[in-house]
Enzyme design. Structure first.
Site, PDB file in Angstrom:
ATOM      1  N   ARG A 194      11.708   3.784   2.783  1.00  0.00           N
ATOM      2  CA  ARG A 194      11.365   2.817   3.843  1.00  0.00           C
ATOM      3  C   ARG A 194      12.617   2.013   4.145  1.00  0.00           C
ATOM      4  O   ARG A 194      13.281   1.523   3.221  1.00  0.00           O
ATOM      5  CB  ARG A 194      10.234   1.892   3.415  1.00  0.00           C
ATOM      6  CG  ARG A 194      10.035   0.755   4.415  1.00  0.00           C
ATOM      7  CD  ARG A 194       8.780  -0.022   4.184  1.00  0.00           C
ATOM      8  NE  ARG A 194       7.592   0.746   4.554  1.00  0.00           N
ATOM      9  CZ  ARG A 194       6.376   0.233   4.617  1.00  0.00           C
ATOM     10  NH1 ARG A 194       6.172  -1.035   4.332  1.00  0.00           N
ATOM     11  NH2 ARG A 194       5.344   0.984   4.963  1.00  0.00           N
ATOM     12  N   LYS A 221      25.752  -4.557  -1.884  1.00  0.00           N
ATOM     13  CA  LYS A 221      27.182  -4.633  -2.222  1.00  0.00           C
ATOM     14  C   LYS A 221      27.989  -3.757  -1.265  1.00  0.00           C
ATOM     15  O   LYS A 221      29.171  -3.534  -1.458  1.00  0.00           O
ATOM     16  CB  LYS A 221      27.418  -4.154  -3.659  1.00  0.00           C
ATOM     17  CG  LYS A 221      26.773  -5.023  -4.701  1.00  0.00           C
ATOM     18  CD  LYS A 221      27.112  -4.485  -6.090  1.00  0.00           C
ATOM     19  CE  LYS A 221      26.062  -4.874  -7.102  1.00  0.00           C
ATOM     20  NZ  LYS A 221      25.983  -3.910  -8.197  1.00  0.00           N
ATOM     21  N   HIS A 274       6.060   6.022  11.253  1.00  0.00           N
ATOM     22  CA  HIS A 274       5.468   5.893   9.919  1.00  0.00           C
ATOM     23  C   HIS A 274       4.538   7.104   9.768  1.00  0.00           C
ATOM     24  O   HIS A 274       3.318   6.975   9.809  1.00  0.00           O
ATOM     25  CB  HIS A 274       4.701   4.572   9.843  1.00  0.00           C
ATOM     26  CG  HIS A 274       4.327   4.140   8.460  1.00  0.00           C
ATOM     27  ND1 HIS A 274       4.394   4.970   7.352  1.00  0.00           N
ATOM     28  CD2 HIS A 274       3.874   2.943   8.009  1.00  0.00           C
ATOM     29  CE1 HIS A 274       3.984   4.296   6.295  1.00  0.00           C
ATOM     30  NE2 HIS A 274       3.666   3.066   6.661  1.00  0.00           N
ATOM     31  N   ARG A 291       0.801  -1.220   0.000  1.00  0.00           N
ATOM     32  CA  ARG A 291       0.000   0.000   0.000  1.00  0.00           C
ATOM     33  C   ARG A 291       0.838   1.275   0.000  1.00  0.00           C
ATOM     34  O   ARG A 291       0.562   2.187  -0.768  1.00  0.00           O
ATOM     35  CB  ARG A 291      -0.927   0.038   1.221  1.00  0.00           C
ATOM     36  CG  ARG A 291      -2.200  -0.740   1.040  1.00  0.00           C
ATOM     37  CD  ARG A 291      -2.658  -1.298   2.358  1.00  0.00           C
ATOM     38  NE  ARG A 291      -1.709  -2.336   2.743  1.00  0.00           N
ATOM     39  CZ  ARG A 291      -1.851  -3.616   2.409  1.00  0.00           C
ATOM     40  NH1 ARG A 291      -2.903  -4.007   1.752  1.00  0.00           N
ATOM     41  NH2 ARG A 291      -0.941  -4.522   2.741  1.00  0.00           N
ATOM     42  N   THR A 292       1.848   1.326   0.882  1.00  0.00           N
ATOM     43  CA  THR A 292       2.590   2.585   0.983  1.00  0.00           C
ATOM     44  C   THR A 292       3.291   2.885  -0.336  1.00  0.00           C
ATOM     45  O   THR A 292       3.194   3.990  -0.869  1.00  0.00           O
ATOM     46  CB  THR A 292       3.600   2.529   2.150  1.00  0.00           C
ATOM     47  OG1 THR A 292       2.895   2.156   3.326  1.00  0.00           O
ATOM     48  CG2 THR A 292       4.265   3.876   2.373  1.00  0.00           C
TER      49      THR A 292
HETATM   50  C1  NCD Z   1       2.317  -1.011   8.122  1.00  0.00           C
HETATM   51  C2  NCD Z   1       3.821  -0.846   8.131  1.00  0.00           C
HETATM   52  O1  NCD Z   1       4.501  -1.126   7.154  1.00  0.00           O
HETATM   53  O2  NCD Z   1       4.293  -0.408   9.187  1.00  0.00           O
HETATM   54  N1  NCD Z   1       1.768  -1.186   6.857  1.00  0.00           N
HETATM   55  C3  NCD Z   1       1.558  -0.108   6.043  1.00  0.00           C
HETATM   56  O3  NCD Z   1       2.401   0.732   5.836  1.00  0.00           O
HETATM   57  N2  NCD Z   1       0.328   0.007   5.516  1.00  0.00           N
HETATM   58  C4  NCD Z   1       1.820  -1.997   9.103  1.00  0.00           C
HETATM   59  C5  NCD Z   1       2.315  -3.413   9.039  1.00  0.00           C
HETATM   60  O4  NCD Z   1       3.156  -3.775   8.233  1.00  0.00           O
HETATM   61  O5  NCD Z   1       1.813  -4.196   9.853  1.00  0.00           O
END
Ligand code: NCD
Length: 327
Positions: free
Chosen positions: A126, A105, A154, A76-77
């Protein structure tokens, strides 16, 4: 906005719209936000929603490039950032399988970021380590947006969560919010609890003992004079909660598989449990779910997690436009 020390304006392009305060800024932590600038971003997100519903896209960010760098899995993100940039007329360098890039590497995060910023105007990152986005932001001349840094924060998820609460229930002040599940390793609840402490909200943290909300987050919330409760029993909150925010037990953060197994099925929100809940309340989840919300409640109008997921795109459109000086 303060963002941990580096809130000078970064280089992002011509003809900036400076007055929102977001132009050229990194988005690293929810601590950067106030009620005023949240209201601003939510207003822009409403406009983005209207544009998408009416015409699908706009050329606000035409010619701009986003580097979307994911060192941890994401559905999703990452896809909502890609969709957000595409619907604003910009384009994306997607880097999802970082094991195929030079990070494995031995190339440092700083060098990777420096490389990508020579091609892109904004970087979404991320990373498995808490604090990685802040480090990246210190090296980058372009804005860095934290899309999850290990067990840290997040922030864009917390923004879309708060936006969802506001759009679904019409207000945030006065609500009772319960966060359920893995509050120790779940970064979404670390950000959301901090963000909600800007409002008059009563929070209950529902978790098994080993997955309790970290003390630093608890203390930050309490320092804002918010009422906080803790319980391990979800039945304690079902009857009077306005927002039930359910999370996945974060298997990838456990060193000990047996410990994970001991808590992985601790909570399951079932239709029977939902019978105890108020008629006007919502169930949220950042997703993915791995069993903690029964599929049987997906059709319950109080199940807001799919609407929440859609809101992510509007919030990310608003944030991209804001840091690039177009909103
Ligand atoms: C979350 C995350 O990556 O922290 N998911 C997300 O970004 N929608 C929650 C999760 O992974 O449980």
């Amino acid at each position: 906005m303060g963002n941990g020390g580096s809130n000078s304006i970064k280089t992002v392009g011509l003809a900036p719209k400076l007055d929102s305060g977001f132009y050229g800024q990194d988005i690293i932590s929810v601590r950067q936000f106030s009620r005023e600038n949240l209201a601003y971003i939510f207003g822009v997100a409403d406009e983005m929603r209207a544009v998408v519903k009416r015409v699908g896209s706009t050329d606000l960010l035409k010619g701009h490039v986003l580097a979307c760098v994911f060192y941890e899995p994401s559905t999703r993100t990452s896809s909502s950032f890609v969709a957000a940039m595409s619907r604003l007329g910009g384009s994306v360098i997607p880097i999802n399988e970082v094991r195929y890039s030079s990070v494995t590497k031995g190339e440092s995060l700083a060098d990777t970021i420096r490389t990508l910023e020579s091609y892109a105007d904004v970087i979404v990152l991320r990373h498995p380590e808490a604090g990685a986005s802040q480090v990246a932001a210190e090296y980058a001349r372009k804005p860095v947006i934290n899309a999850g840094d290990g067990v840290g924060e997040h922030p864009t998820q917390a923004l879309l969560d708060l936006y969802t609460i506001q759009s679904e229930l019409g207000q945030v002040d006065g609500l009772k919010v319960a966060m359920v599940g893995d509050l120790r390793y779940g970064r979404t609840v670390h950000s959301l609890a901090r963000l909600l402490s800007l409002y008059d909200v009563e929070m209950t943290f529902v978790s098994p003992e080993i997955l309790r909300m970290p003390l630093d987050v608890m203390n930050e919330v309490k320092a804002k004079d918010r009422l906080v409760h803790e319980t391990y029993d979800v039945h304690d909150v079902m009857a009077d909660v306005d927002v039930l925010y359910v999370t996945r037990v974060q298997r990838e953060r456990f060193a000990d598989q047996a410990q994970y197994d001991s808590v992985k099925d601790y909570y399951v929100i079932t239709a029977e449990l939902m019978d105890r809940a108020k008629e006007r309340m919502i169930v949220m989840h950042p997703l993915p779910r791995v069993g903690e919300i029964s599929y049987a409640i997906d059709d319950d109008p109080r199940a807001a997690y799919f609407r929440q997921m859609e809101n992510g795109m509007y919030i990310r459109m608003a944030l991209l436009a804001a840091v690039l000086g177009k909103a």
